[in-house]
Scaffold this motif. Structure first.
Motif, PDB file in Angstrom:
ATOM      1  N   GLY A 244       0.824  -1.209   0.000  1.00 23.97           N
ATOM      2  CA  GLY A 244       0.000   0.000   0.000  1.00 23.97           C
ATOM      3  C   GLY A 244       0.852   1.250   0.000  1.00 23.97           C
ATOM      4  N   PRO A 245       1.543   1.570  -1.098  1.00 15.67           N
ATOM      5  CA  PRO A 245       2.433   2.733  -1.134  1.00 15.67           C
ATOM      6  C   PRO A 245       1.662   4.037  -0.978  1.00 15.67           C
ATOM      7  CG  PRO A 245       2.161   1.798  -3.333  1.00 15.67           C
ATOM      8  CD  PRO A 245       1.519   0.851  -2.392  1.00 15.67           C
ATOM      9  N   SER A 246       2.176   4.910  -0.117  1.00 19.19           N
ATOM     10  CA  SER A 246       1.512   6.185   0.164  1.00 19.19           C
ATOM     11  C   SER A 246       2.165   7.364  -0.544  1.00 19.19           C
ATOM     12  CB  SER A 246       1.534   6.459   1.680  1.00 19.19           C
ATOM     13  OG  SER A 246       0.905   5.436   2.397  1.00 19.19           O
ATOM     14  N   LEU A 247       3.427   7.226  -0.896  1.00 16.90           N
ATOM     15  CA  LEU A 247       4.185   8.363  -1.426  1.00 16.90           C
ATOM     16  C   LEU A 247       3.564   8.976  -2.685  1.00 16.90           C
ATOM     17  CD1 LEU A 247       6.696   9.987  -0.696  1.00 16.90           C
ATOM     18  CD2 LEU A 247       8.033   8.467  -2.159  1.00 16.90           C
ATOM     19  N   PRO A 248       3.051   8.189  -3.648  1.00 21.32           N
ATOM     20  CA  PRO A 248       2.476   8.807  -4.849  1.00 21.32           C
ATOM     21  C   PRO A 248       1.293   9.727  -4.555  1.00 21.32           C
ATOM     22  CG  PRO A 248       2.931   6.486  -5.247  1.00 21.32           C
ATOM     23  CD  PRO A 248       3.116   6.721  -3.772  1.00 21.32           C
TER      24      PRO A 248
ATOM     25  N   GLY B  95      13.010  19.170  -4.850  1.00 20.53           N
ATOM     26  CA  GLY B  95      14.401  18.941  -4.477  1.00 20.53           C
ATOM     27  C   GLY B  95      14.668  17.669  -3.702  1.00 20.53           C
ATOM     28  N   VAL B  96      13.651  16.855  -3.455  1.00 16.08           N
ATOM     29  CA  VAL B  96      13.816  15.597  -2.716  1.00 16.08           C
ATOM     30  C   VAL B  96      13.649  14.428  -3.677  1.00 16.08           C
ATOM     31  CG1 VAL B  96      12.895  14.144  -0.869  1.00 16.08           C
ATOM     32  CG2 VAL B  96      13.022  16.613  -0.544  1.00 16.08           C
ATOM     33  N   LYS B  97      14.571  13.474  -3.640  1.00 20.24           N
ATOM     34  CA  LYS B  97      14.513  12.306  -4.514  1.00 20.24           C
ATOM     35  C   LYS B  97      13.522  11.281  -3.953  1.00 20.24           C
ATOM     36  CE  LYS B  97      19.175  12.953  -6.282  1.00 20.24           C
ATOM     37  NZ  LYS B  97      20.536  12.380  -6.445  1.00 20.24           N
ATOM     38  N   LEU B  98      12.771  10.643  -4.844  1.00 15.67           N
ATOM     39  CA  LEU B  98      11.662   9.790  -4.428  1.00 15.67           C
ATOM     40  C   LEU B  98      11.706   8.439  -5.138  1.00 15.67           C
ATOM     41  CD1 LEU B  98       8.929  12.523  -5.008  1.00 15.67           C
ATOM     42  CD2 LEU B  98      10.069  12.051  -2.834  1.00 15.67           C
ATOM     43  N   VAL B  99      11.501   7.378  -4.374  1.00 15.90           N
ATOM     44  CA  VAL B  99      11.356   6.041  -4.948  1.00 15.90           C
ATOM     45  C   VAL B  99      10.221   5.326  -4.220  1.00 15.90           C
ATOM     46  CG1 VAL B  99      12.404   3.766  -5.235  1.00 15.90           C
ATOM     47  CG2 VAL B  99      13.749   5.813  -5.701  1.00 15.90           C
ATOM     48  N   SER B 100       9.293   4.770  -4.992  1.00 18.92           N
ATOM     49  CA  SER B 100       8.171   4.024  -4.434  1.00 18.92           C
ATOM     50  C   SER B 100       7.711   3.006  -5.464  1.00 18.92           C
ATOM     51  CB  SER B 100       7.015   4.971  -4.079  1.00 18.92           C
ATOM     52  OG  SER B 100       5.840   4.248  -3.751  1.00 18.92           O
ATOM     53  N   PHE B 101       7.209   1.875  -4.977  1.00 15.21           N
ATOM     54  CA  PHE B 101       6.650   0.875  -5.892  1.00 15.21           C
ATOM     55  C   PHE B 101       5.471   1.475  -6.658  1.00 15.21           C
ATOM     56  CE2 PHE B 101       4.066  -2.903  -6.913  1.00 15.21           C
ATOM     57  CZ  PHE B 101       5.018  -3.654  -7.587  1.00 15.21           C
ATOM     58  N   GLY B 102       4.829   2.471  -6.065  1.00 20.70           N
ATOM     59  CA  GLY B 102       3.720   3.151  -6.734  1.00 20.70           C
ATOM     60  C   GLY B 102       4.152   3.945  -7.950  1.00 20.70           C
ATOM     61  N   PHE B 103       5.450   4.272  -8.050  1.00 22.84           N
ATOM     62  CA  PHE B 103       5.981   4.966  -9.222  1.00 22.84           C
ATOM     63  C   PHE B 103       6.529   3.985 -10.259  1.00 22.84           C
ATOM     64  CE2 PHE B 103       6.942   8.624  -6.172  1.00 22.84           C
ATOM     65  CZ  PHE B 103       5.775   9.301  -6.514  1.00 22.84           C
ATOM     66  N   ALA B 104       6.372   2.691 -10.000  1.00 20.00           N
ATOM     67  CA  ALA B 104       6.882   1.679 -10.930  1.00 20.00           C
ATOM     68  C   ALA B 104       5.842   1.282 -11.964  1.00 20.00           C
ATOM     69  CB  ALA B 104       7.351   0.449 -10.161  1.00 20.00           C
TER      70      ALA B 104
ATOM     71  N   GLN C 240       3.017  -0.130 -11.342  1.00 19.57           N
ATOM     72  CA  GLN C 240       2.363  -1.381 -10.961  1.00 19.57           C
ATOM     73  C   GLN C 240       1.227  -1.174  -9.953  1.00 19.57           C
ATOM     74  OE1 GLN C 240       3.276  -4.326 -12.363  1.00 19.57           O
ATOM     75  NE2 GLN C 240       4.733  -3.168 -13.606  1.00 19.57           N
ATOM     76  N   GLY C 241       1.069   0.048  -9.467  1.00 21.76           N
ATOM     77  CA  GLY C 241       0.065   0.286  -8.438  1.00 21.76           C
ATOM     78  C   GLY C 241       0.440  -0.397  -7.146  1.00 21.76           C
ATOM     79  N   ARG C 242      -0.484  -1.165  -6.585  1.00 21.88           N
ATOM     80  CA  ARG C 242      -0.214  -1.928  -5.375  1.00 21.88           C
ATOM     81  C   ARG C 242       0.105  -3.380  -5.748  1.00 21.88           C
ATOM     82  NH1 ARG C 242      -3.162   2.265  -3.809  1.00 21.88           N
ATOM     83  NH2 ARG C 242      -3.066   2.978  -1.651  1.00 21.88           N
ATOM     84  N   ALA C 243       1.009  -3.963  -4.983  1.00 19.33           N
ATOM     85  CA  ALA C 243       1.466  -5.318  -5.307  1.00 19.33           C
ATOM     86  C   ALA C 243       0.530  -6.371  -4.734  1.00 19.33           C
ATOM     87  CB  ALA C 243       2.875  -5.524  -4.748  1.00 19.33           C
ATOM     88  N   ILE C 244       0.374  -7.455  -5.485  1.00 12.70           N
ATOM     89  CA  ILE C 244      -0.290  -8.652  -4.981  1.00 12.70           C
ATOM     90  C   ILE C 244       0.706  -9.787  -5.172  1.00 12.70           C
ATOM     91  CG2 ILE C 244      -2.270 -10.204  -5.209  1.00 12.70           C
ATOM     92  CD1 ILE C 244      -3.827  -7.898  -6.454  1.00 12.70           C
ATOM     93  N   MET C 245       1.481 -10.050  -4.151  1.00 11.95           N
ATOM     94  CA  MET C 245       2.535 -11.055  -4.252  1.00 11.95           C
ATOM     95  C   MET C 245       2.896 -11.560  -2.864  1.00 11.95           C
ATOM     96  SD  MET C 245       5.814  -8.582  -5.117  1.00 11.95           S
ATOM     97  CE  MET C 245       5.046  -7.783  -6.510  1.00 11.95           C
ATOM     98  N   ARG C 246       3.610 -12.670  -2.819  1.00 14.53           N
ATOM     99  CA  ARG C 246       3.990 -13.279  -1.555  1.00 14.53           C
ATOM    100  C   ARG C 246       5.205 -12.559  -0.957  1.00 14.53           C
ATOM    101  NH1 ARG C 246       1.341 -17.990  -0.623  1.00 14.53           N
ATOM    102  NH2 ARG C 246       0.315 -18.985  -2.408  1.00 14.53           N
ATOM    103  N   GLY C 247       5.414 -12.812   0.353  1.00 17.45           N
ATOM    104  CA  GLY C 247       6.452 -12.128   1.106  1.00 17.45           C
ATOM    105  C   GLY C 247       7.844 -12.182   0.515  1.00 17.45           C
ATOM    106  N   PRO C 248       8.366 -13.383   0.156  1.00 15.74           N
ATOM    107  CA  PRO C 248       9.723 -13.445  -0.398  1.00 15.74           C
ATOM    108  C   PRO C 248       9.885 -12.608  -1.647  1.00 15.74           C
ATOM    109  CG  PRO C 248       8.977 -15.627   0.254  1.00 15.74           C
ATOM    110  CD  PRO C 248       7.793 -14.725   0.383  1.00 15.74           C
TER     111      PRO C 248
END
Length: 527
Positions: free
Chosen positions: A212-216, A242-251, A253-261
């Motif tokens: 559930g990425p919040s940064l975007p 001026g701040v660098k940002l990385v989030s799965f939400g910027f990939a 893909q939206g929110r992930a549905i995958m297992r822990g590993p």
């Protein structure tokens, strides 16, 4: 008796050496010797001329030596004046801290210039340092002009191990954690990051919540997709204010549905293959919980410190306590607690509709030094939903002031931690002993280098299957000395020995070793 002899000449005037002023043994000869013949230079015999030249040369040499001595005295005066300025975080003067760089002195012109290299560009007392440095040096009687330049140390981690390329130029990594969802953790992480940036630091934010990425939602970068560098196979972060940002939400893909590993692998890739560049602070918005993902983050990344976010409810305290214990086990110091849900009455005074709860409990039970109350304000929620951090939208507001205090706390605590870690284990060559002062401990003790080397527990010294000791007592010479000691995060040091062996020595293990009681006398200089 006269030192110089000249034949009798018409209108020759000669002043004896006995009449020279007492300005020093080798005062300039022309001040007390007048030779003139009808306003023409007197021609002395060759022997006398040679003596005159030799005297002048000796006088010039002594003046040059005196100038060198004078320069050394002037440098000593300047450093002594600057040593009056005490760093409030380290409790010692800025000269002993090694802050004074590039000292240049022109005593003839009365000019002094130097650079103060601080531990971070976000230092909350940098303006005070600059002002005081100007003042104390300007008070020296021979100084007419002072030029002070402010700078910060290059971004680098306090870590001896092999870090991924993307993390090698990051000074401090701050985890913002709650171990419970919905308590305002992401709000604190984002506003803290922009506060540090406003203080002059180079900052990045890593949103580690893949589910559930919040940064975007909380920021509005122009480019909302991460880019790949095809040649380096690295990730180029996006940027906002001026701040660098990385989030799965910027990939994309939206929110992930995958297992822990799989999630752990994604987080590892996003964090370690990103081209962060030089950062003073990387703020990690930790996902809720204390499972595989959190442990992977804590083990892959050399965390400098953690900030705990909570609410007053008892249920929040139960989850937060788990997180604090996790950080404690992983030797990551928790430096501050932020408690949401305080309110302000009509007079501007704070009150707590739910009571002072988990925040104060966490501080008291776990000895965390700082507690910050964050008020519930409609603008705080609205700014987060609107993609503009509150501290950027209203930098003079009440919320921004609270985050400013939190930012100052983080800067000071990180500086203290780095100082403690970098000096925790050192080698004193004069007494041929290893000095140990574990962070957060007042105890200081000495260890014999051979004792430390013989207590190595790695596979090279101890058989992993049988526990049999492979390194024998006689294998280590009694006069062995370490070649280098470097910190490894907050829990151990890496010691390099003359035979090329690199030993990992945890603080816990060093504290259990046999200590030196009879401290040897310091070895003579040059021994």
């Amino acid at each position: 008796m006269q030192l110089l002899y000249a034949p009798t000449c018409h209108n020759l005037s000669l002043r004896s050496l006995h009449t020279r002023p007492k300005e020093g043994l080798f005062s300039s000869l022309e001040k007390w010797l007048h030779l003139s013949v009808n306003n023409q230079p007197c021609k002395l015999p060759p022997r006398k001329c040679f003596y005159l030249k030799k005297t002048r040369a000796l006088n010039s040499s002594v003046q040059a030596g005196g100038s060198a001595v004078s320069t050394r005295n002037a440098e000593s005066d300047v450093l002594k004046a600057l040593s009056q300025i005490i760093d409030p975080d380290f409790g010692t003067d800025i000269v002993s801290c090694g802050f004074v760089k590039d000292l240049n002195i022109d005593e003839a012109q009365g000019e002094v210039s130097f650079r103060l290299e601080l531990t971070t560009p976000a230092c909350p007392v940098k303006d005070m340092f600059e002002q005081k440095a100007n003042e104390v040096v300007a008070l020296l009687p021979w100084v007419k002009n002072v030029k002070v330049t402010m700078s910060a140390q290059p971004a680098r981690p306090v870590y001896a191990g092999q870090l991924p390329q993307g993390l090698q130029t990051i000074s401090n990594i701050i985890a913002v954690s709650s171990c419970k969802g919905g308590v305002g953790k992401s709000t604190v992480a984002v506003n803290l990051a922009y506060t540090l940036a406003g203080m002059g630091a180079r900052v990045g934010i890593f949103d580690a919540d893949v589910y559930g990425p919040s940064l975007p939602t909380m920021v509005s970068p122009e480019n909302r997709l991460l880019e790949m560098n095809p040649e380096k196979r690295t990730i180029i972060p996006t940027e906002y204010l001026g701040v660098k940002l990385v989030s799965f939400g910027f990939a994309g893909q939206g929110r992930a549905i995958m297992r822990g590993p799989m999630v752990s692998g994604v987080i590892d890739q996003l964090l370690t293959t990103t081209e962060w560049g030089e950062l003073d602070y990387l703020v990690i918005d930790m996902p809720p919980g204390t499972g595989d993902i959190q442990l992977t983050l804590c083990q892959v990344v050399p965390l400098t410190a953690a900030v705990i976010v909570t609410t007053p409810q008892k249920l929040a305290f139960i989850d937060v306590a788990k997180g604090v214990r996790m950080f404690s086990k992983l030797k990551v110091p928790c430096v501050a607690v932020v408690e949401n849900m305080c309110h302000f009455d009509a007079d501007g005074k704070r009150y707590y509709p739910f009571g002072r709860g988990s925040g104060s409990q966490v501080v008291q039970q776990f000895g965390i030094p700082h507690l910050f109350d964050l008020p519930i304000r409609p603008t705080l929620s609205a700014s987060g939903d609107g993609g503009m951090p509150e501290v950027a939208a209203d930098p003079q507001g009440e919320v921004a002031k609270i985050f400013q205090n939190l930012g100052i706390c983080i800067v000071q605590q990180c500086a203290k931690i780095r100082q403690q870690v970098s000096t925790a284990v050192t080698y004193d060559k004069s007494i041929k002993a290893i000095k140990v002062k574990v962070p957060d401990s007042e105890e200081e003790f000495l260890l014999h280098p051979a004792t430390v080397r013989r207590n190595d527990r790695s596979a090279q010294s101890v058989d992993e299957w049988t526990g049999e000791q492979k390194l024998q007592y006689a294998d280590v010479p009694e006069d062995i000395e370490p070649e280098e000691i470097r910190p490894m995060g907050n829990y151990a040091v890496q010691i390099t020995w003359p035979d090329g062996f690199s030993q990992i020595a945890p603080y816990d293990q060093l504290q259990t070793m046999e200590r030196l009681v009879d401290v040897p006398e310091p070895a003579p200089i040059g021994a």
